[in-house]
Design an enzyme around this catalytic site. Structure first.
Site, PDB file in Angstrom:
ATOM      1  N   HIS A  36      40.198  36.787  44.790  1.00 44.52           N
ATOM      2  CA  HIS A  36      39.291  37.877  44.372  1.00 44.52           C
ATOM      3  C   HIS A  36      39.626  39.017  44.762  1.00 44.52           C
ATOM      4  O   HIS A  36      39.450  39.014  46.051  1.00 44.52           O
ATOM      5  CB  HIS A  36      37.887  37.414  44.391  1.00 44.52           C
ATOM      6  CG  HIS A  36      36.634  38.338  43.892  1.00 44.52           C
ATOM      7  ND1 HIS A  36      36.815  38.719  42.747  1.00 44.52           N
ATOM      8  CD2 HIS A  36      35.941  38.771  44.643  1.00 44.52           C
ATOM      9  CE1 HIS A  36      35.594  39.560  42.741  1.00 44.52           C
ATOM     10  NE2 HIS A  36      35.098  39.519  43.837  1.00 44.52           N
ATOM     11  N   HIS A  75      45.777  41.499  39.460  1.00 47.03           N
ATOM     12  CA  HIS A  75      45.760  42.608  40.271  1.00 47.03           C
ATOM     13  C   HIS A  75      47.038  43.165  40.819  1.00 47.03           C
ATOM     14  O   HIS A  75      47.034  43.978  41.494  1.00 47.03           O
ATOM     15  CB  HIS A  75      44.682  42.281  41.476  1.00 47.03           C
ATOM     16  CG  HIS A  75      43.465  42.218  40.584  1.00 47.03           C
ATOM     17  ND1 HIS A  75      42.666  43.066  40.202  1.00 47.03           N
ATOM     18  CD2 HIS A  75      42.559  40.940  40.971  1.00 47.03           C
ATOM     19  CE1 HIS A  75      41.421  42.746  39.888  1.00 47.03           C
ATOM     20  NE2 HIS A  75      41.462  41.263  40.111  1.00 47.03           N
TER      21      HIS A  75
END
Length: 160
Positions: A155, A42
């Site tokens: 996450h 990410h």
């Protein structure tokens, strides 16, 4: 001839296979901590184009990931978000380790358009936006994560 639900060996194998597939979709490669894997997936967009950037992730997972979001910010900035007030995670409200970014960041969302068994042939489209995000954070791995970050993102729960 219809197999009995849950008593048929075929149904059991199908169920176990589906569970294995679902589990592998969210698994991290063993050589990484959750924070390291978060950064790869990410933060570290190695190329400005999704097709090339996703090849890095797909090589680790040995499959073409359906979609992925890259936050165009630093790992340190996302770690800072972990210091924001805790909230229930939108994807699993039984977890209370999520944190809202509080500010919008530029991001690139990659969407698989051409799947392939050969990960080198997978193609992605990309969409750019400025959005808020919600991350789940946990205590860092004291041996393998940077010591300056006791709590780390693990996450990307939601982009809003």
């Amino acid at each position: 001839m219809v197999p009995k639900l849950f008593t048929s060996p075929i149904c059991l194998l199908l169920l176990l296979g589906l569970m294995g597939v679902e589990g592998s979709l969210h698994a991290k490669p063993g050589q990484f901590t959750w924070a390291q894997w978060f950064e790869i997936q990410h933060i570290n967009m190695t190329s400005g184009q999704c097709t090339n950037a996703m090849l890095v992730i797909n090589n680790y997972q040995r499959r073409c990931k359906n979609q992925n979001t890259f936050l165009l910010t630093t790992f340190a900035d996302v770690v800072h978000v972990c210091g924001n007030p805790s909230m229930p995670c939108p994807s699993n409200t039984s977890l209370n380790n999520c944190h809202h970014s509080g500010v919008q960041v530029p991001l690139i969302h990659c969407n698989l358009t051409t799947p392939s068994q050969n990960i080198s042939n997978c193609k992605y489209t990309q969409t750019t936006a400025n959005k808020f995000y919600i991350v789940a954070c946990n205590n860092s791995d004291p041996v393998r994560d940077p010591p300056q970050y006791p709590v780390v993102p693990v996450h990307l729960d939601r982009v809003i």
